[in-house]
Design a protein around this motif. Structure first.
Motif, PDB file in Angstrom:
ATOM      1  N   GLY A  42       0.781  -1.228   0.000  1.00  0.00           N
ATOM      2  CA  GLY A  42       0.000   0.000   0.000  1.00  0.00           C
ATOM      3  C   GLY A  42       0.809   1.272   0.000  1.00  0.00           C
ATOM      4  N   LYS A  43       2.132   1.146  -0.115  1.00  0.00           N
ATOM      5  CA  LYS A  43       2.987   2.327  -0.081  1.00  0.00           C
ATOM      6  C   LYS A  43       3.814   2.434  -1.359  1.00  0.00           C
ATOM      7  N   ALA A  44       4.330   3.622  -1.580  1.00  0.00           N
ATOM      8  CA  ALA A  44       5.169   3.854  -2.748  1.00  0.00           C
ATOM      9  C   ALA A  44       6.540   3.224  -2.550  1.00  0.00           C
ATOM     10  N   ARG A  45       7.176   2.905  -3.651  1.00  0.00           N
ATOM     11  CA  ARG A  45       8.531   2.388  -3.581  1.00  0.00           C
ATOM     12  C   ARG A  45       9.457   3.505  -3.102  1.00  0.00           C
ATOM     13  N   GLU A  46      10.389   3.166  -2.201  1.00  0.00           N
ATOM     14  CA  GLU A  46      11.265   4.185  -1.641  1.00  0.00           C
ATOM     15  C   GLU A  46      12.722   3.726  -1.686  1.00  0.00           C
ATOM     16  N   LEU A  47      13.608   4.706  -1.801  1.00  0.00           N
ATOM     17  CA  LEU A  47      15.027   4.424  -1.802  1.00  0.00           C
ATOM     18  C   LEU A  47      15.476   3.999  -0.407  1.00  0.00           C
ATOM     19  N   VAL A  48      16.249   2.926  -0.352  1.00  0.00           N
ATOM     20  CA  VAL A  48      16.821   2.469   0.909  1.00  0.00           C
ATOM     21  C   VAL A  48      18.270   2.934   1.022  1.00  0.00           C
ATOM     22  N   ALA A  49      19.061   2.619  -0.005  1.00  0.00           N
ATOM     23  CA  ALA A  49      20.486   2.946   0.033  1.00  0.00           C
ATOM     24  C   ALA A  49      21.050   2.905  -1.378  1.00  0.00           C
ATOM     25  N   ALA A  50      22.157   3.625  -1.572  1.00  0.00           N
ATOM     26  CA  ALA A  50      22.822   3.653  -2.870  1.00  0.00           C
ATOM     27  C   ALA A  50      24.323   3.642  -2.646  1.00  0.00           C
ATOM     28  N   ILE A  51      25.036   3.102  -3.636  1.00  0.00           N
ATOM     29  CA  ILE A  51      26.486   3.024  -3.538  1.00  0.00           C
ATOM     30  C   ILE A  51      27.078   3.337  -4.901  1.00  0.00           C
ATOM     31  N   THR A  52      28.189   4.053  -4.894  1.00  0.00           N
ATOM     32  CA  THR A  52      28.837   4.409  -6.145  1.00  0.00           C
ATOM     33  C   THR A  52      29.511   3.197  -6.781  1.00  0.00           C
ATOM     34  N   SER A  53      29.941   3.356  -8.014  1.00  0.00           N
ATOM     35  CA  SER A  53      30.508   2.230  -8.753  1.00  0.00           C
ATOM     36  C   SER A  53      31.739   1.636  -8.058  1.00  0.00           C
ATOM     37  N   ALA A  54      32.563   2.482  -7.465  1.00  0.00           N
ATOM     38  CA  ALA A  54      33.773   1.996  -6.795  1.00  0.00           C
ATOM     39  C   ALA A  54      33.511   1.609  -5.342  1.00  0.00           C
ATOM     40  N   GLY A  55      32.332   1.920  -4.868  1.00  0.00           N
ATOM     41  CA  GLY A  55      31.998   1.587  -3.490  1.00  0.00           C
ATOM     42  C   GLY A  55      32.533   2.556  -2.463  1.00  0.00           C
ATOM     43  N   ASN A  56      33.001   3.718  -2.899  1.00  0.00           N
ATOM     44  CA  ASN A  56      33.631   4.643  -1.967  1.00  0.00           C
ATOM     45  C   ASN A  56      32.689   5.719  -1.434  1.00  0.00           C
ATOM     46  N   SER A  57      31.444   5.658  -1.845  1.00  0.00           N
ATOM     47  CA  SER A  57      30.463   6.602  -1.309  1.00  0.00           C
ATOM     48  C   SER A  57      29.118   5.907  -1.224  1.00  0.00           C
ATOM     49  N   ARG A  58      28.430   6.145  -0.117  1.00  0.00           N
ATOM     50  CA  ARG A  58      27.137   5.506   0.135  1.00  0.00           C
ATOM     51  C   ARG A  58      26.148   6.547   0.630  1.00  0.00           C
ATOM     52  N   ASN A  59      24.891   6.340   0.309  1.00  0.00           N
ATOM     53  CA  ASN A  59      23.820   7.180   0.826  1.00  0.00           C
ATOM     54  C   ASN A  59      22.719   6.282   1.358  1.00  0.00           C
ATOM     55  N   TYR A  60      22.055   6.784   2.403  1.00  0.00           N
ATOM     56  CA  TYR A  60      20.987   6.026   3.040  1.00  0.00           C
ATOM     57  C   TYR A  60      19.779   6.919   3.286  1.00  0.00           C
ATOM     58  N   ALA A  61      18.609   6.298   3.234  1.00  0.00           N
ATOM     59  CA  ALA A  61      17.421   6.995   3.707  1.00  0.00           C
ATOM     60  C   ALA A  61      17.560   7.191   5.213  1.00  0.00           C
ATOM     61  N   ASP A  62      17.009   8.263   5.691  1.00  0.00           N
ATOM     62  CA  ASP A  62      17.197   8.627   7.102  1.00  0.00           C
ATOM     63  C   ASP A  62      16.781   7.497   8.053  1.00  0.00           C
ATOM     64  N   SER A  63      15.689   6.832   7.753  1.00  0.00           N
ATOM     65  CA  SER A  63      15.177   5.811   8.665  1.00  0.00           C
ATOM     66  C   SER A  63      16.044   4.553   8.695  1.00  0.00           C
TER      67      SER A  63
END
Length: 115
Positions: A42-63
């Motif tokens: 019942g909810k929209a798809r949401e970003l959990v985490a992302a990683i760059t091609s080399a793996g040297n940078s990551r982003n996360y959803a706040d929760s």
């Protein structure tokens, strides 16, 4: 052709841990960023985490910060999502995602957090 195949989902109790894997093929994996998304009923798809091609940078959803860790092994063409301290609200289908000219999604893997 590009293929993304997730695995590792299942039923886990609150406070437990799981590690999801996404095996990629059909493209030069080490050249592309990868992401995990999730969609709860019942909810929209949401970003959990992302990683760059080399793996040297990551982003996360706040929760997810502090509980989830995205990583990748470019030698194995695989991206991982380590999840700990799972909560019932983490219950969702988790998808692997990348853009290689166009967007590609895996088929998803179900994660259910329940006593």
């Amino acid at each position: 052709q590009v293929q993304l195949v997730e695995s590792g989902g299942g039923l886990v109790q609150p406070g437990g841990s799981l590690r999801l894997s996404c095996a990629a093929s059909g493209f030069t994996f080490s050249s592309y960023a990868m992401s995990w998304y999730r969609q709860a009923p019942g909810k929209a798809r949401e970003l959990v985490a992302a990683i760059t091609s080399a793996g040297n940078s990551r982003n996360y959803a706040d929760s997810m910060k502090g509980r989830f860790t995205i990583s990748r092994d470019n030698a194995k063409n695989t991206v991982y999502l380590q999840m700990k301290s799972l909560k019932p609200e983490d219950t969702a289908v988790y998808y692997c995602y990348t853009v290689v000219g166009v967007a590609y999604w895996g088929q998803g893997t179900q994660v259910t957090v329940s006593p």
